[in-house]
Design an enzyme around this catalytic site. Structure first.
Site, PDB file in Angstrom:
ATOM      1  N   TYR A   1      -1.764  -0.416  10.588  1.00  0.00           N
ATOM      2  CA  TYR A   1      -1.864  -0.860   9.193  1.00  0.00           C
ATOM      3  C   TYR A   1      -0.610  -0.466   8.426  1.00  0.00           C
ATOM      4  CZ  TYR A   1      -3.562  -1.180   4.375  1.00  0.00           C
ATOM      5  OH  TYR A   1      -3.704  -1.475   3.036  1.00  0.00           O
TER       6      TYR A   1
ATOM      7  N   SER B   1       0.857  -1.179   0.000  1.00  0.00           N
ATOM      8  CA  SER B   1       0.000   0.000   0.000  1.00  0.00           C
ATOM      9  C   SER B   1       0.892   1.227   0.000  1.00  0.00           C
ATOM     10  CB  SER B   1      -0.893   0.014   1.252  1.00  0.00           C
ATOM     11  OG  SER B   1      -1.563   1.260   1.388  1.00  0.00           O
TER      12      SER B   1
END
Length: 245
Positions: A152, A139
């Site tokens: 995350y 990501s």
């Protein structure tokens, strides 16, 4: 550039990027073995695919034996594994002050151990073949930390480190590695966010014109990378909406 007759294993394939990648790969002539936790979703994906181009089974990436079984299914069905795409992931956004230790552990188990389980399951086969390609969904949050996504982001930074270590270790074995790092993509990832308001705000942003990628956009990028010649190694592929900072 071609994925014709390549055998690709895909995790997290019941929706979003994983589902789109399975469809794109099979449309371009690849053989795909895919898995995820939701049987009914997998059945639905399979019904859209050309006959003879796929196999699938349920898999929880936090369980090494299940990941190993999925990889072995590819060998049993198609005789090899050209590429593994570690795509499963969750993103329960919330501030650290909430102290949601259960969600933190789930992210570590899925986003980090899930990737390690995939690597561990496929490396012996790729060593025996003398080649292979391991891809992992990272990501842009693995490059920059935002509020409410610290854990995350931490898992995605970890994935980058793991994949770079893998690249350096496996050069001698002719195994390529790729980190696929999307920005905002309109998927079901928001469903892992515990706060409904936060989840809805994210969805509203995604639904604004051109504010998010489609899963098919990422799938096309993944297919391109897998289709490059063995001499080419695209180690990091960042892809974001044009207007995203």
């Amino acid at each position: 550039m071609s994925v014709q007759d390549k055998v690709v294993v895909v995790t997290g394939a019941s929706s979003g990027i994983g589902e789109a990648t399975v469809k794109e790969l099979t449309a371009q002539g690849a053989k795909v073995v895919f898995g995820a936790r939701r049987q009914e979703k997998l059945d639905s994906v399979a019904q859209t695919l050309p006959e003879g181009t796929y196999a699938y089974q349920t898999v929880d990436v936090t369980d090494f034996s299940q990941v190993e079984s999925l990889v072995q299914l590819a060998v049993d069905k198609f005789g090899k594994v050209d590429a593994l795409y570690n795509n499963a992931g969750i993103m329960p956004m919330e501030p650290l002050s909430n102290g949601n230790r259960k969600a933190w552990q789930q992210m570590l188990d899925v986003n980090v151990m899930g990737v390690l389980n995939g690597i561990s399951a496929v490396l012996p086969i790729m060593h025996q073949q003398g080649y292979g390609h391991i891809l992992t969904t990272d990501s842009l949050a693995g490059y920059r930390v935002y509020p409410n996504v610290a854990v995350y982001s931490g898992t995605k930074y970890a994935v980058r480190a793991i994949m770079e270590g893998l690249r350096r270790e496996e050069i001698k074995n002719n195994i390529r590695t790729t980190v696929v790092a999307p920005g905002m993509v309109n998927t079901e990832l928001y469903k892992s966010i515990p706060d409904e308001t936060t989840a809805q705000n994210l969805v509203d942003t995604w639904n604004e014109s051109d504010h998010s990628l489609l899963p098919s956009d990422v799938a096309q990028a993944v297919t391109y990378v897998i289709g490059t010649p063995q001499r080419v190694s695209i180690n990091e592929f960042n892809i974001r909406p044009t207007i995203e900072f």
